[in-house]
Every structure is written in structure tokens, then in C-alpha cells.
Design a protein around this motif. Structure first.
Motif, mmCIF file in Angstrom:
data_model
loop_
_atom_site.group_PDB
_atom_site.id
_atom_site.type_symbol
_atom_site.label_atom_id
_atom_site.label_comp_id
_atom_site.label_asym_id
_atom_site.label_seq_id
_atom_site.Cartn_x
_atom_site.Cartn_y
_atom_site.Cartn_z
ATOM 1 N N ILE A 136 -4.371 2.098 -11.239
ATOM 2 C CA ILE A 136 -3.798 2.126 -12.890
ATOM 3 C C ILE A 136 -2.094 1.349 -12.599
ATOM 4 N N VAL A 137 -1.505 1.843 -11.762
ATOM 5 C CA VAL A 137 0.297 1.351 -11.661
ATOM 6 C C VAL A 137 0.103 0.181 -12.011
ATOM 7 N N THR A 138 -0.722 -1.290 -10.596
ATOM 8 C CA THR A 138 -0.593 -2.539 -10.015
ATOM 9 C C THR A 138 -1.193 -3.042 -11.816
ATOM 10 N N ALA A 139 -2.555 -1.937 -12.465
ATOM 11 C CA ALA A 139 -2.883 -3.004 -13.451
ATOM 12 C C ALA A 139 -2.156 -3.214 -14.485
ATOM 13 N N PHE A 140 -1.294 -2.004 -14.829
ATOM 14 C CA PHE A 140 -0.723 -2.182 -15.703
ATOM 15 C C PHE A 140 0.919 -2.154 -15.766
ATOM 16 N N MET A 141 1.345 -2.980 -14.546
ATOM 17 C CA MET A 141 2.550 -3.676 -14.322
ATOM 18 C C MET A 141 2.073 -4.650 -14.653
ATOM 19 N N GLY A 142 0.809 -5.631 -13.851
ATOM 20 C CA GLY A 142 0.662 -6.693 -13.871
ATOM 21 C C GLY A 142 -0.069 -7.019 -15.296
ATOM 22 N N LEU A 143 -0.600 -5.647 -16.524
ATOM 23 C CA LEU A 143 -0.957 -6.583 -17.881
ATOM 24 C C LEU A 143 0.131 -6.559 -19.027
ATOM 25 N N VAL A 144 1.058 -5.808 -18.040
ATOM 26 C CA VAL A 144 2.943 -6.263 -18.702
ATOM 27 C C VAL A 144 3.278 -7.502 -18.554
ATOM 28 N N ALA A 145 3.207 -8.002 -17.340
ATOM 29 C CA ALA A 145 3.818 -9.163 -16.947
ATOM 30 C C ALA A 145 2.885 -10.191 -17.947
ATOM 31 N N PHE A 146 1.428 -10.351 -17.321
ATOM 32 C CA PHE A 146 0.771 -11.365 -18.525
ATOM 33 C C PHE A 146 1.436 -11.275 -19.706
ATOM 34 N N VAL B 158 -7.125 4.072 -7.023
ATOM 35 C CA VAL B 158 -6.917 4.813 -8.522
ATOM 36 C C VAL B 158 -6.098 4.825 -8.944
ATOM 37 N N VAL B 159 -4.515 5.302 -8.074
ATOM 38 C CA VAL B 159 -3.384 5.727 -8.682
ATOM 39 C C VAL B 159 -3.274 4.276 -8.363
ATOM 40 N N ILE B 160 -3.443 3.111 -7.364
ATOM 41 C CA ILE B 160 -3.033 2.424 -6.857
ATOM 42 C C ILE B 160 -2.989 1.421 -8.169
ATOM 43 N N LEU C 31 -8.210 -7.527 -13.336
ATOM 44 C CA LEU C 31 -8.544 -7.246 -13.496
ATOM 45 C C LEU C 31 -9.642 -6.901 -12.017
ATOM 46 N N SER C 32 -10.883 -8.213 -12.621
ATOM 47 C CA SER C 32 -11.808 -8.142 -11.417
ATOM 48 C C SER C 32 -11.385 -8.230 -10.030
ATOM 49 N N VAL C 33 -10.544 -9.537 -9.637
ATOM 50 C CA VAL C 33 -9.362 -9.553 -8.683
ATOM 51 C C VAL C 33 -9.096 -8.347 -7.794
ATOM 52 N N LEU C 34 -8.381 -7.687 -8.574
ATOM 53 C CA LEU C 34 -8.198 -6.471 -8.044
ATOM 54 C C LEU C 34 -8.830 -4.953 -7.707
ATOM 55 N N GLY C 35 -10.024 -5.221 -8.516
ATOM 56 C CA GLY C 35 -11.387 -4.040 -7.878
ATOM 57 C C GLY C 35 -11.894 -4.721 -7.114
ATOM 58 N N VAL C 36 -12.244 -5.947 -6.598
ATOM 59 C CA VAL C 36 -12.518 -6.472 -5.394
ATOM 60 C C VAL C 36 -11.330 -5.514 -4.423
ATOM 61 N N PHE C 37 -10.362 -5.930 -4.511
ATOM 62 C CA PHE C 37 -9.957 -5.541 -3.342
ATOM 63 C C PHE C 37 -9.090 -4.658 -3.800
ATOM 64 N N ALA C 38 -9.699 -3.839 -4.334
ATOM 65 C CA ALA C 38 -9.212 -2.154 -4.553
ATOM 66 C C ALA C 38 -10.715 -1.641 -3.691
ATOM 67 N N ALA C 39 -12.087 -2.040 -3.765
ATOM 68 C CA ALA C 39 -12.888 -1.481 -3.108
ATOM 69 C C ALA C 39 -13.142 -1.684 -1.377
ATOM 70 N N ILE C 40 -12.686 -3.518 -1.093
ATOM 71 C CA ILE C 40 -11.934 -3.786 0.182
ATOM 72 C C ILE C 40 -10.955 -2.899 0.907
ATOM 73 N N ALA C 41 -10.454 -2.724 0.034
ATOM 74 C CA ALA C 41 -8.985 -1.450 0.934
ATOM 75 C C ALA C 41 -9.098 -0.385 0.553
ATOM 76 N N LEU C 42 -10.915 0.395 0.479
ATOM 77 C CA LEU C 42 -10.932 1.857 0.043
ATOM 78 C C LEU C 42 -12.300 2.094 1.948
ATOM 79 N N TYR C 43 -12.658 0.738 1.523
ATOM 80 C CA TYR C 43 -13.396 0.418 2.363
ATOM 81 C C TYR C 43 -13.107 0.274 4.196
ATOM 82 N N ILE C 44 -12.184 -0.695 3.819
ATOM 83 C CA ILE C 44 -10.650 -0.627 5.582
ATOM 84 C C ILE C 44 -10.283 1.207 5.481
#
Length: 498
Positions: free
Chosen positions: A202-212, A198-200, A28-41
Motif C-alpha cells: 500500500i505504501v509503495t503503491a501510494f508513493m509510486g502513483l504519486v510519483a507517476f 500488504v502494508v509495504i 501495480l502489476s509488477v509490484l504485485g509480482v514482487f509482493a508474491a515473490i517476497a511472500l514466498y521467500i
């Protein structure tokens, strides 16, 4: 009671393990960093796209303005034309800034909403690029009102009689417009980007947590199995369904567990054998030692009163017991060296017939005293064999010793050598003695086994023979009928002569 309960709780796989939470937190931390980078870009890309579109739409603005207005006449500023520009800009597009430049880029005059121009000269490099290369996506030029910043622009050459007089330089978004547009565009794009991210997320976090969860669930099963094995449950195995990487770990663990369990059982067997060996050796050592001690004490106590015949008999008994003790200790050392691989066979090529004749002649003297005959039956043209002569001689001696011990007067011992199989020489030692009971046959090669309870046997001779045959990569076989006799046989490889 509480300890067993705690152990059961520890062994039971948890739904969400600590590993799951740790991996999830990192994910989730890595996902948050990527989300911030994607938002800025995304915000920067939208802003750049807006400026690119604005410049392309207004690319001909300066050129079109020169078609209707002449701002310079023979190197002098046309004040009337500048007044028309001011009027036109206020009516048509109040967001632009118009600058009149000479051939060197020096600002001669300007039309801006506020009189706060700070630069006296504008770089001509981006202007020339703009005029010469129409395929570039977006070109930025100097902002006279904000030194160090760049803005999109439109530009055109001012000429008279094909002579360059200067440039019309139009900044397409004034400072006031930029501030307002950035606020509006930034608010819209930021809101849109945040919603998308946020939508991406949530979906990615849910799928990632299920996989983990699925991954860590399998790891929990593996960890639980390892903990059970560590606690002493050596029959624990990890269930394996598929052939993915985690299941490979389970397969490796199961193979390791089977090997360890087998080794543990072997160690238990060795420990049992060690205890039996110590017990048997102690018993067999005690008998000759007690005999030696008893007769020696008798000789000391009755040294003046004992008869000569009794003295000789006692001394013979002491010597016989000493020889038996010496033989037992020697065979124990020999078997221990063979079992610990301290003895390495020194292979050499030799004529086996000569070895058989020598051993048979040596033992005929002993067997004749007992009334037992030894015969040799050898095939003609026997090939050379490859073996360790001293070890093979020791094995043959043990087998013949064993045969003589269990033969009575009138019995015979036959030593046969032939080549029944290609590439092998067969050796058989047969006797017509009392034979071996069927229930004893599976155990006769075991260390210290004495099924026939012969008082003079150490129970080590056949065990030594078996180890010697193993060093020669051969098997010792036995066939026996109780009351009729016994046959031992083994094979030796024919020597390969180059």
C-alpha cells in the motif's frame, strides 16, 4: 462552435491522463509480482530458519542418548535398550523417530510412531558431514518413511572398544509432527507475511502513483504544448522551471519551435518576395517585349511606305529593347545561381591593381561619351589579394555601371584601393552623381529594388554585388548624400604566401 469547444478540451491537460493509468497498471502489476515473490521467500526463509534452530538445539540428542543407553552389543541389537528408547521417546519427545543403523547405513531397527518405514538403507554422506563438520548451518538427511524427501536429524556413532558398530540416526520431526507444525507455522508466518507485504504494498503503491502522477502531469503539459503547436499555434512554448530530464525535453521543443516559427516567417517573406519578383519581372519583361512587338509590327505593316530613317530608328529601338531583355534575363539567372549556392568561388592569388586598371580603361570609353571621368587612386606596394577574379570583376562592373547611370556630364568616378587595415585591402568606388535618398539606403541591396526609378535599371545589379561579397566573406558598405554622390566600399583578404 462545438469543434472549438472540443479543441479547447483536447488542449487542456487532464488531471489523470491515459498514460498515467497505463503506467500505473504496469507498476501495480509488477509490484504485485514482487509482493508474491517476497511472500514466498519470507515463508520459505522462516521455515528454513525454524528447521535450522531445531537441528542446532537437538544436535547432541543422539550423543546424549548413547550416554545412557547402549542399543548394540557386539553387533547384536539390545532389545532392552530399544524398549527403553521407546519409553523415553514417548515420555520426553514423541515427535522424533529413532533409527538404528549398521556401518553401511542399513536400518537394523527403529522406533517410530507408526510402523510404516519404507527405506531399508539410509545414506551415510549427510550423517558423516553432520558428525565431521559442526559449523554447517543446516544438514538434511534421508527420511526413511518418505523416500525422496529430506529431514533434519541428529546422529551419533555407536562404538565398542573404539570399533564402529553403527549409527544412531534420529529424525527430529516425525511425519505427523511435520504436518501439524507446517500447518501452524505456515498459518502464522503466512498471516504475518501477508500483513507485512500488504502494508509495504500500500505504501509503495501510494508513493509510486504519486510519483507517476507528477511525471505524467509534466508530460501532459509537454503533450498539450505539442498539440497546440501542431494545430497552428506556432507561438506556443512549454514552461520550464527546473533542469530535469523532462524539462530538457521542453527546452529542446522550445528551441525547435523557435526555429520552425522563424523558418515559417522566412518562408512567408520569401513567398511575398516571390510574388513581388514575379510582378516586377512581368512588368519589366512586358515593357521591352511590347516595344519589340510594336516596332516589329509597324515595320511589317508599313514596309513599303516607311521612310529609311524611321526604319533605322525602329530597328535600333528593337535592338536596344532586346539587349535590355537579354540583360534582365542574364542577371536573373546569375542572381538565382548565387542565391542557391550553385556558384562556388575559385580563389586565386593576383595583383588587384592590374584588374582595376583593366576595368577602368574598359569603362572610360563608355563614360567619356556621357562626359563622366573615371579616376584610379591606388596605394603603392599593394599586396596580393585572394579572391575569385571573375566574380570580383563582375562586382566591380556592376558598381561602376551603377555609378555611370546616375552621373551627369561633368561628374567624376573615383576608384581607390589602399591598405588601411592589417591583412585587408580596401576597395572604394565613389561618384559625384545625384546620390541616394536616406530612406532608400537600407533597401538598395534588396532584390529588384529600384528606389531612384531609373528606367534602364534592372534592380538586380547591387543584389548580385552583395551576394558576391558574401561568397568572399566580406560586407559591402554604402555612404551617400542625396545630391552630392555615393561611395561603395568593401574589403578583400591579403593573400597568405608561404
Amino acid at each position: 462552435m462545438s469543434t472549438n469547444k472540443n479543441n479547447r478540451e483536447t488542449d487542456r491537460p487532464r488531471v489523470f491522463s491515459r498514460l498515467f493509468w497505463q503506467v500505473s497498471a504496469i507498476f501495480l502489476s509488477v509490484l504485485g509480482v514482487f509482493a508474491a515473490i517476497a511472500l514466498y521467500i519470507s515463508v520459505q526463509a522462516a521455515s528454513n530458519y525454524s528447521e535450522e534452530v531445531n537441528q542446532k538445539l537437538n544436535r547432541e540428542l543422539a550423543s546424549n542418548m548413547l550416554d545412557v543407553i547402549t542399543p548394540m552389543v557386539k553387533d547384536s541389537i539390545n532389545e532392552e535398550a530399544l524398549a527403553d528408547i521407546m519409553h523415553s521417546m514417548m515420555v520426553i519427545n514423541p515427535t522424533v523417530e529413532v533409527y538404528l543403523l549398521d556401518k553401511e547405513g542399513t536400518i537394523l531397527s527403529y522406533v517410530v510412531p507408526e510402523k510404516d518405514v519404507k527405506l531399508e538403507k539410509v545414506s551415510l554422506v549427510p550423517i558423516r558431514n553432520f558428525l565431521n563438520d559442526r559449523k554447517q548451518s543446516v544438514i538434511y538427511g534421508n527420511d526413511p518413511r518418505n523416500p525422496g524427501e529430506s529431514k533434519i536429524f541428529s546422529a551419533a556413532r555407536i562404538t565398542e572398544d573404539d570399533q564402529l558398530l553403527g549409527y544412531l540416526y534420529i529424525v527430529l520431526a516425525s511425519q505427523e509432527y511435520i504436518s501439524a507444525s507446517h500447518l501452524v507455522i505456515g498459518s502464522y508466518i503466512l498471516g504475518l507475511s501477508i500483513r507485512s507485504v500488504v502494508v509495504i504494498l500500500i505504501v509503495t503503491a501510494f508513493m509510486g502513483l504519486v510519483a507517476f502522477w507528477f511525471l505524467t502531469k509534466k508530460l501532459n503539459v509537454i503533450t498539450s504544448g505539442i498539440q497546440k503547436f501542431r494545430s497552428g499555434q506556432y507561438n506556443t512554448r512549454i514552461p520550464v522551471k527546473d533542469k530535469n530530464e523532462l524539462d530538457k525535453i521542453g527546452l529542446v521543443f522550445n528551441e525547435m519551435a523557435e526555429t520552425i516559427e522563424k523558418n515559417i516567417e522566412e518562408l512567408k517573406g520569401v513567398d511575398t518576395l516571390r510574388k513581388e519578383l514575379i510582378s516586377n519581372v512581368s512588368h519589366d519583361l512586358r515593357t521591352p517585349v511590347a516595344s519589340i512587338q510594336g516596332y516589329a509590327e509597324t515595320l511589317l505593316l508599313k514596309k513599303d511606305d516607311i521612310l529609311k530613317e524611321d526604319r533605322e530608328r525602329y530597328l535600333k529601338t528593337i535592338v536596344k529593347s532586346s539587349e535590355r531583355l537579354k540583360k534582365l534575363v542574364s542577371e536573373l539567372f546569375e542572381l538565382s545561381k548565387l542565391e542557391s549556392n550553385q556558384i562556388k568561388p575559385e580563389m586565386e592569388t593576383f595583383v588587384i591593381a592590374e584588374l582595376i586598371y583593366d576595368i577602368a580603361n574598359k569603362y572610360r570609353i563608355i563614360s567619356q561619351k556621357k562626359g563622366v571621368s573615371i579616376n584610379t587612386v591606388l596605394s603603392k606596394d599593394l599586396p596580393l589579394v585572394e579572391a575569385d577574379i571573375s566574380l570580383l570583376e563582375r562586382a566591380l562592373q556592376n558598381l561602376i555601371d551603377n555609378a555611370i547611370k546616375f552621373c551627369e556630364e561633368g561628374d567624376t568616378i573615383n576608384i581607390e584601393v589602399n591598405t588601411e587595415e592589417v591583412g585587408k585591402v580596401s576597395v572604394q568606388i565613389s561618384d559625384s552623381g545625384q546620390g541616394i535618398k536616406q530612406e532608400d539606403i537600407p533597401h538598395i541591396f534588396e532584390r529588384y529594388y529600384k528606389g531612384r526609378e531609373h528606367t534602364e535599371s534592372t534592380g538586380l545589379g547591387l543584389a548580385i554585388v552583395k551576394k558576391i561579397m558574401e561568397l568572399h566573406h566580406s560586407d559591402i558598405k554604402v555612404f551617400s548624400q542625396f545630391g552630392k554622390g555615393t561611395t561603395f566600399s568593401f574589403h578583400l583578404p591579403v593573400a597568405q604566401i608561404a
